[in-house]
Each structure stands twice: as C-alpha cells, then as structure tokens.
Scaffold this motif. Structure first.
Motif, mmCIF file in Angstrom:
data_model
loop_
_atom_site.group_PDB
_atom_site.id
_atom_site.type_symbol
_atom_site.label_atom_id
_atom_site.label_comp_id
_atom_site.label_asym_id
_atom_site.label_seq_id
_atom_site.Cartn_x
_atom_site.Cartn_y
_atom_site.Cartn_z
ATOM 1 N N VAL A 75 0.838 -1.205 0.000
ATOM 2 C CA VAL A 75 0.000 0.000 0.000
ATOM 3 C C VAL A 75 0.874 1.255 0.000
ATOM 4 N N ILE A 76 1.874 1.282 0.857
ATOM 5 C CA ILE A 76 2.760 2.450 0.931
ATOM 6 C C ILE A 76 3.492 2.649 -0.390
ATOM 7 N N ASN A 77 3.991 1.575 -0.970
ATOM 8 C CA ASN A 77 4.669 1.692 -2.266
ATOM 9 C C ASN A 77 3.724 2.223 -3.335
ATOM 10 N N LYS A 78 2.483 1.770 -3.315
ATOM 11 C CA LYS A 78 1.487 2.240 -4.290
ATOM 12 C C LYS A 78 1.220 3.732 -4.080
ATOM 13 N N CYS A 79 1.139 4.172 -2.834
ATOM 14 C CA CYS A 79 0.933 5.598 -2.536
ATOM 15 C C CYS A 79 2.107 6.431 -3.034
ATOM 16 N N ILE A 80 3.301 5.951 -2.792
ATOM 17 C CA ILE A 80 4.488 6.678 -3.239
ATOM 18 C C ILE A 80 4.526 6.734 -4.767
ATOM 19 N N ASP A 81 4.145 5.651 -5.419
ATOM 20 C CA ASP A 81 4.059 5.661 -6.884
ATOM 21 C C ASP A 81 3.074 6.725 -7.352
ATOM 22 N N LYS A 82 1.940 6.824 -6.679
ATOM 23 C CA LYS A 82 0.939 7.828 -7.062
ATOM 24 C C LYS A 82 1.469 9.240 -6.838
ATOM 25 N N LYS A 130 8.924 15.054 5.206
ATOM 26 C CA LYS A 130 7.627 14.538 5.661
ATOM 27 C C LYS A 130 7.499 13.027 5.459
ATOM 28 N N TYR A 131 7.803 12.537 4.257
ATOM 29 C CA TYR A 131 7.573 11.121 3.978
ATOM 30 C C TYR A 131 8.535 10.199 4.733
ATOM 31 N N PRO A 132 9.836 10.497 4.782
ATOM 32 C CA PRO A 132 10.695 9.631 5.609
ATOM 33 C C PRO A 132 10.286 9.659 7.082
ATOM 34 N N LEU A 133 9.886 10.834 7.565
ATOM 35 C CA LEU A 133 9.485 10.959 8.968
ATOM 36 C C LEU A 133 8.184 10.193 9.236
ATOM 37 N N GLU A 145 14.591 -0.144 5.740
ATOM 38 C CA GLU A 145 13.312 -0.294 5.029
ATOM 39 C C GLU A 145 12.919 1.004 4.322
ATOM 40 N N ILE A 146 13.117 2.132 5.000
ATOM 41 C CA ILE A 146 12.795 3.428 4.394
ATOM 42 C C ILE A 146 13.647 3.643 3.147
ATOM 43 N N SER A 147 14.911 3.271 3.232
ATOM 44 C CA SER A 147 15.796 3.455 2.079
ATOM 45 C C SER A 147 15.320 2.632 0.887
ATOM 46 N N GLU A 148 14.803 1.418 1.144
ATOM 47 C CA GLU A 148 14.280 0.591 0.054
ATOM 48 C C GLU A 148 13.002 1.181 -0.524
ATOM 49 N N ILE A 149 12.108 1.634 0.335
ATOM 50 C CA ILE A 149 10.823 2.173 -0.100
ATOM 51 C C ILE A 149 11.009 3.445 -0.925
ATOM 52 N N LEU A 150 11.841 4.360 -0.425
ATOM 53 C CA LEU A 150 12.027 5.652 -1.098
ATOM 54 C C LEU A 150 13.175 5.641 -2.109
ATOM 55 N N LYS A 151 13.869 4.500 -2.203
ATOM 56 C CA LYS A 151 15.000 4.351 -3.125
ATOM 57 C C LYS A 151 16.084 5.408 -2.862
ATOM 58 N N ILE A 152 16.462 5.483 -1.579
ATOM 59 C CA ILE A 152 17.553 6.343 -1.133
ATOM 60 C C ILE A 152 18.471 5.472 -0.290
ATOM 61 N N SER A 153 19.603 6.009 0.113
ATOM 62 C CA SER A 153 20.513 5.223 0.952
ATOM 63 C C SER A 153 20.045 5.271 2.416
ATOM 64 N N PRO A 154 20.481 4.294 3.220
ATOM 65 C CA PRO A 154 20.161 4.353 4.657
ATOM 66 C C PRO A 154 20.710 5.623 5.313
#
Length: 181
Positions: A75-82, A130-133, A145-154
């Motif tokens: 769900v979170i990944n789908k929201c971020i895609d949107k 906002k989104y990482p927080l 996990e946040i780094s994977e979801i947002l495609k950033i480094s840890p």
C-alpha cells in the motif's frame, strides 16, 4: 478460518477467502493510504490497486512477516508511486553532502502536545522530510526499510529523519509558544 488457511485459500483463487481477507484489512490499509495521499478517493484507489497487486503476487508471500505488514508495504509503495506520478519529487539529495545523523538524538515532544497536533505540524514539513518521517515515526519502519521504499541510501534516510524531527520540533515549539498559526 485461521489466517494462514485463509491466505492459502486466497492463493488458490478462492474469491470468498479473498473477500474475507480484503474485509479484514481494507479499513486499516485505507487509513495508511490516507496518511500519504490526503484525498479519500485517491487513498481508496491506491488501496484497491494494492490489494489487486497483493492478490496477484500472493504466491510471493512467504510468511517471514505478518500478512498485514506485507500488505502495508505494498500500500505504501502504491501511494508513493501515485505521489511520484503527480510529479512530486520526494528526495533529490547529493549523498556526499549528507552528514550522518545521530541515531539516539533524544527526540521528545512536550506532554501537552497531542497526536493530532503532531500530524498537523508534520503536514507543514517539506516533502523531502515529511515522507521519511511518516514512515519512521508513524509506520514504524527502520532506515533500511525506508531506504528501500524511497529508493535512497540508509544514510540519507537517517539524515532526512533527523532533520525532519528537528523541523517538526521547531514547528511544535512555535505552536506551543503561541507564535504559530
């Protein structure tokens, strides 16, 4: 029906089991989507798409995490895609410039401040914080996990969460002192 039996029935395309699983999780997943998308119709759309994807990929569910946690991630990944589809740049950071944030920075909020005030103040933060927080404080994800979801480094995740907390604290102090909105 026990949870794992329900999931197995869903893997075998049992429509009644799918409906039962959907009904079990739809309200919570809609709430998660709503925190990201703010529009109830967009949130419902993202949640529906996430369920479709989850049922299509259910064979990949191994049970290493709970079904709810697995679905929440979709769900979170789908929201971020949107959000990305709306041309919202989540993060554009030069990682060489980032400083590593302290993990234990003793971040606290005054006792008189409630969850609604924190959510309202969080909404005012720049999106890169906002989104990482939200993922860290409200969804309980760690930096990996946040780094994977947002495609950033840890490292970027730690830095953005750290800076987001500082900005959120400033916003809450301003509000508490009466100089805010």
């Amino acid at each position: 029906m026990i949870q794992h039996q329900l999931i197995e029935a869903c893997k075998n395309n049992d429509r009644r089991a799918q409906l039962k699983l959907y009904n079990q999780y739809c309200q919570g997943m809609h709430y998660v989507a709503l925190r990201f998308l703010k529009d109830p119709f967009e949130a419902e759309d993202a949640m529906q798409e996430a369920f479709i994807k989850a049922f299509a990929k259910l064979q990949q569910f191994t049970g290493e995490v709970t079904f709810g946690a697995w679905l929440k991630r979709i769900v979170i990944n789908k929201c971020i895609d949107k959000l990305k589809a709306k041309k919202l740049e989540l993060v554009a950071i030069n990682e060489q410039v980032l400083s590593t944030a302290e993990e234990n920075d003793n971040w606290q909020v005054d006792d008189g401040i409630g969850m609604e005030e924190i959510k309202q103040s969080m909404e005012k933060l720049p999106e890169k914080y906002k989104y990482p927080l939200m993922l860290f404080l409200m969804e309980g994800y760690d930096h990996e996990e946040i780094s994977e979801i947002l495609k950033i480094s840890p490292v970027a995740s730690r830095t953005l969460v750290h800076r987001g907390k500082k900005k959120l604290q400033e916003e809450l102090k301003t509000k508490k002192n009466g100089t805010g909105y």
